[in-house]
Scaffold this active site. Structure first.
Site, mmCIF file in Angstrom:
data_model
loop_
_atom_site.group_PDB
_atom_site.id
_atom_site.type_symbol
_atom_site.label_atom_id
_atom_site.label_comp_id
_atom_site.label_asym_id
_atom_site.label_seq_id
_atom_site.Cartn_x
_atom_site.Cartn_y
_atom_site.Cartn_z
ATOM 1 N N SER A 1 65.564 9.984 11.416
ATOM 2 C CA SER A 1 65.571 9.901 9.966
ATOM 3 C C SER A 1 66.838 10.590 9.487
ATOM 4 O O SER A 1 67.431 11.398 10.216
ATOM 5 C CB SER A 1 64.351 10.626 9.386
ATOM 6 O OG SER A 1 64.485 10.877 8.002
ATOM 7 N N TYR B 1 57.986 17.211 8.937
ATOM 8 C CA TYR B 1 58.737 15.998 9.250
ATOM 9 C C TYR B 1 60.174 16.331 9.619
ATOM 10 O O TYR B 1 60.699 15.848 10.635
ATOM 11 C CB TYR B 1 58.695 15.064 8.044
ATOM 12 C CG TYR B 1 59.309 13.711 8.266
ATOM 13 C CD1 TYR B 1 58.644 12.738 9.004
ATOM 14 C CD2 TYR B 1 60.540 13.393 7.715
ATOM 15 C CE1 TYR B 1 59.196 11.478 9.192
ATOM 16 C CE2 TYR B 1 61.105 12.139 7.899
ATOM 17 C CZ TYR B 1 60.431 11.181 8.642
ATOM 18 O OH TYR B 1 60.982 9.948 8.836
#
Length: 284
Positions: free
Chosen positions: A162, A175
């Protein structure tokens, strides 16, 4: 004057030979029931790979991905994968490799997230994200790499991280930690596995129009994102194209890299934000 040889050497030679014969090796794509994973599975099938597809919540969606692969003339095998059930869940990589007759490519796409602020984040929620996004990816990578080393023909591993592998976001402690860890795992695996002709890279998406971002079946070109230089979310197929390049013979000299596919958002530094509602940042 030094002489030059036109003969390719190393894993590039092996993978180019496979491509020339029309038979790229089997691929496993985790989290391929929808979104980026489905787009990757379909693109690899389009390029000649048989594909192992995994689903987590929606078996019918997993079957739909497998049917798209088969419609392209490639073989598909489907398995359930729950990366909260570790280490047993990683057995799926071996099962799919056996069913497909080998393993040349692994794409670690299965993942989850949590938007809870740090002070309110429970340990259980923290562990679920770390288990899925980092522990699970590690175990799948390890299983795939062991098979690739034993086969002696090199291979490709791509981890879907990401932009938050590189930059933090408020409310995404678990995350960001998992994706940051996966980024460093990618780089470490790259240098350890290089002697076996295995490349390991990351693709770091920004906001992509997928079910995970609440944009299933949305044309990203119709969505305005003032805080992204290219002014829109990405399409899952734009991620798949970069993954496919890294898995191709042309990507054979790339390893330990992380490719941001984010419409330029990371280039904005402290100005960045897919949540921004105006173009004020474009003017000094």
């Amino acid at each position: 004057m030094s002489s030059q040889s036109s003969e390719s050497t190393g894993p590039f030679r092996d993978l180019r030979s496979a491509e020339a014969s029309g038979r790229p090796g089997p691929a496993v794509v985790t989290g391929s029931e929808s979104g980026i994973g489905r787009a990757v599975a379909v693109e690899l099938a389009r390029r000649g790979h048989d594909v192992g597809v995994t689903w987590f919540r929606d078996e019918a969606a997993g079957r739909a991905t497998a049917e798209e692969v088969r419609a392209l003339g490639r073989r598909a095998e489907l398995r359930h994968l729950d990366l909260r059930d570790l280490p047993a869940a990683a057995d799926v990589v071996d099962e799919l490799a056996e069913a497909l007759g080998g393993l040349e490519v692994l794409v670690n796409d299965a993942g989850t997230g949590d938007g809870t602020p740090l002070l309110e984040l429970s340990y259980d929620a923290w562990r679920e994200v770390l288990s899925t996004d980092l522990d699970g990816a590690f175990l799948c990578l390890q299983r795939a790499a062991r098979r690739m080393v034993a086969a002696g023909r090199g291979g490709r591993i791509v981890n879907i991280t990401s932009v938050h592998e590189h930059q933090p976001r408020v409310g995404a402690a678990a995350y960001c930690s998992a994706k940051g860890g996966l980024g460093l795992l990618t780089r470490t695996a790259a240098i350890e596995l290089a002697e076996h002709g295995i490349t390991v890279n990351a693709v770091a998406p920004g906001e992509i129009a997928t079910p995970m971002t609440g944009q299933e079946d949305v044309d990203p070109h119709t969505v305005e994102r003032p805080g992204v230089p290219l002014r829109r979310p990405g399409d899952a197929r734009e991620i798949a194209a970069v993954v496919a390049l890294l898995c191709s013979p042309e990507g054979s000299y790339v390893t330990g890299a992380s490719y941001a596919v984010d419409g330029g958002m990371l280039q904005m530094g402290p100005m960045a934000g897919s949540h921004m509602t105006s173009d004020d940042w474009r003017r000094p």
